[in-house]
Design an enzyme around this catalytic site. Structure first.
Site, PDB file in Angstrom:
ATOM      1  N   THR A 102       0.826  -1.204   0.000  1.00 57.02           N
ATOM      2  CA  THR A 102       0.000   0.000   0.000  1.00 57.02           C
ATOM      3  C   THR A 102       0.863   1.257   0.000  1.00 57.02           C
ATOM      4  O   THR A 102       1.877   1.321   0.687  1.00 57.02           O
ATOM      5  CB  THR A 102      -0.923  -0.003   1.226  1.00 57.02           C
ATOM      6  OG1 THR A 102      -1.724  -1.165   1.157  1.00 57.02           O
ATOM      7  CG2 THR A 102      -1.806   1.224   1.273  1.00 57.02           C
ATOM      8  N   VAL A 131     -12.509  -6.387  -1.469  1.00 62.02           N
ATOM      9  CA  VAL A 131     -12.103  -4.979  -1.441  1.00 62.02           C
ATOM     10  C   VAL A 131     -11.710  -4.642  -0.016  1.00 62.02           C
ATOM     11  O   VAL A 131     -12.397  -5.035   0.937  1.00 62.02           O
ATOM     12  CB  VAL A 131     -13.261  -4.072  -1.929  1.00 62.02           C
ATOM     13  CG1 VAL A 131     -12.928  -2.607  -1.715  1.00 62.02           C
ATOM     14  CG2 VAL A 131     -13.543  -4.335  -3.407  1.00 62.02           C
ATOM     15  N   GLY A 132     -10.600  -3.946   0.145  1.00 59.94           N
ATOM     16  CA  GLY A 132     -10.113  -3.582   1.477  1.00 59.94           C
ATOM     17  C   GLY A 132     -10.542  -2.187   1.886  1.00 59.94           C
ATOM     18  O   GLY A 132     -11.494  -1.620   1.339  1.00 59.94           O
ATOM     19  N   ASP A 133      -9.825  -1.635   2.841  1.00 64.69           N
ATOM     20  CA  ASP A 133     -10.177  -0.322   3.391  1.00 64.69           C
ATOM     21  C   ASP A 133      -9.710   0.840   2.515  1.00 64.69           C
ATOM     22  O   ASP A 133     -10.258   1.943   2.591  1.00 64.69           O
ATOM     23  CB  ASP A 133      -9.531  -0.160   4.771  1.00 64.69           C
ATOM     24  CG  ASP A 133      -8.009  -0.246   4.694  1.00 64.69           C
ATOM     25  OD1 ASP A 133      -7.496  -1.177   4.023  1.00 64.69           O
ATOM     26  OD2 ASP A 133      -7.325   0.617   5.272  1.00 64.69           O
ATOM     27  N   GLY A 156      -7.078  -4.564   6.123  1.00 63.78           N
ATOM     28  CA  GLY A 156      -8.148  -3.630   5.805  1.00 63.78           C
ATOM     29  C   GLY A 156      -9.439  -3.861   6.565  1.00 63.78           C
ATOM     30  O   GLY A 156     -10.152  -2.899   6.887  1.00 63.78           O
TER      31      GLY A 156
HETATM   32  N1  ASP Z   1      -5.011  -2.069   3.743  1.00 63.93           N
HETATM   33  C1  ASP Z   1      -4.779  -2.852   2.545  1.00 63.93           C
HETATM   34  C2  ASP Z   1      -5.953  -3.767   2.325  1.00 63.93           C
HETATM   35  O1  ASP Z   1      -6.439  -4.358   3.261  1.00 63.93           O
HETATM   36  C3  ASP Z   1      -3.530  -3.650   2.566  1.00 63.93           C
HETATM   37  C4  ASP Z   1      -2.299  -2.977   3.075  1.00 63.93           C
HETATM   38  O2  ASP Z   1      -2.328  -1.838   3.519  1.00 63.93           O
HETATM   39  O3  ASP Z   1      -1.242  -3.571   3.044  1.00 63.93           O
HETATM   40  O4  ASP Z   1      -6.332  -3.950   1.195  1.00 63.93           O
END
Ligand code: ASP
Length: 233
Positions: A102, A131-133, A156
């Site tokens: 990220t 889908v993540g955050d 996420g």
């Molecule tokens: N937050 C991201 C997700 O869950 C992954 C990450 O930050 O490494 O998609």
């Protein structure tokens, strides 16, 4: 980062703190710079978020070229994917977030305008369509000139369940906290309520920068009030 099908699906969002305008794309493949597409959504779209085929269609209509999956493949990510095929692979939710891909940015300009952006390939071997955050406004990204700009990284699901970025902004707005104090409260909330792992960067309306994380490390850098550029590995 490759998903369970060995493909690259990305999420990204950008937010302009002047008027709470935002653009987001999710479950997106074959676009080299998802954050640029998110920005196009912010400036040119009828809606705030586009996913999968709809996001590709929006890209096409706006003349954004597609790339093949090969564009994203690196030896490191392929190895990670191979490891994820083994039966003893640790579930992605418990992966070390410092291994994820990220990228986040937050900024305040001279006039006090805030902005935030987050872009990601998500978590290794994630399910197709997960889908993540990162593209979720208020979870992995937030910007409001009245409070702060935030970009998050980590597992996420925990950031979505705690709506972490907006929660920290609310701490500022409703409790009158400054950015660094809201950042401490936010990290505490993430861990206490959702056993969340990861971190975030935050700049408040006065230009104070904070970075907090639960992980061993989180690569980040900042520059404050025209001072020296700082970097932490
Ligand atoms: N937050 C991201 C997700 O869950 C992954 C990450 O930050 O490494 O998609």
């Amino acid at each position: 980062v490759l998903n369970e099908a060995g493909r690259v699906e990305m999420d990204a969002a950008i937010m302009d703190g002047r008027g709470l305008e935002a653009g987001a794309v999710a479950a997106l493949s074959n676009i080299a710079n998802p954050i640029r597409l998110a920005r196009l959504v912010l400036t040119d779209a009828r809606h705030l978020m586009y996913v999968a085929d709809g996001a590709l269609r929006f890209a096409e209509r706006h003349g954004v070229a597609r790339v093949t999956d090969d564009y994203f493949m690196t030896a490191e990510r392929l190895l990670e994917f191979e490891k994820a095929q083994k039966p003893d692979f640790e579930a992605p939710a418990h992966n070390a977030p410092d291994k994820h891909g990220t990228i986040g940015a937050v900024a305040r300009d001279l006039a006090g305008n805030l902005a935030a952006a987050t872009s990601t390939g998500g978590t290794t071997a994630k399910a197709l369509g997960r889908v993540g955050d990162s593209p979720i406004i208020g979870a992995g990204v937030w910007a409001d000139d009245a409070t702060c700009a935030v970009s998050c990284t980590g597992t996420g699901e925990a950031f979505m369940r705690t709506v972490l970025a907006k929660t920290m902004a609310d701490h500022m707005e409703l409790l009158g906290l400054d950015g660094p104090t809201a950042a401490d409260a936010g990290l505490d909330y993430l861990v206490r309520r959702a056993q969340g792992r990861g971190g975030f960067i935050l700049v408040d309306h006065d230009g104070r920068c904070s970075a907090r994380f639960t992980t061993r490390r989180m690569i980040h850098g900042w520059i404050e009030r025209g001072g020296e550029t700082q970097c932490r590995l």
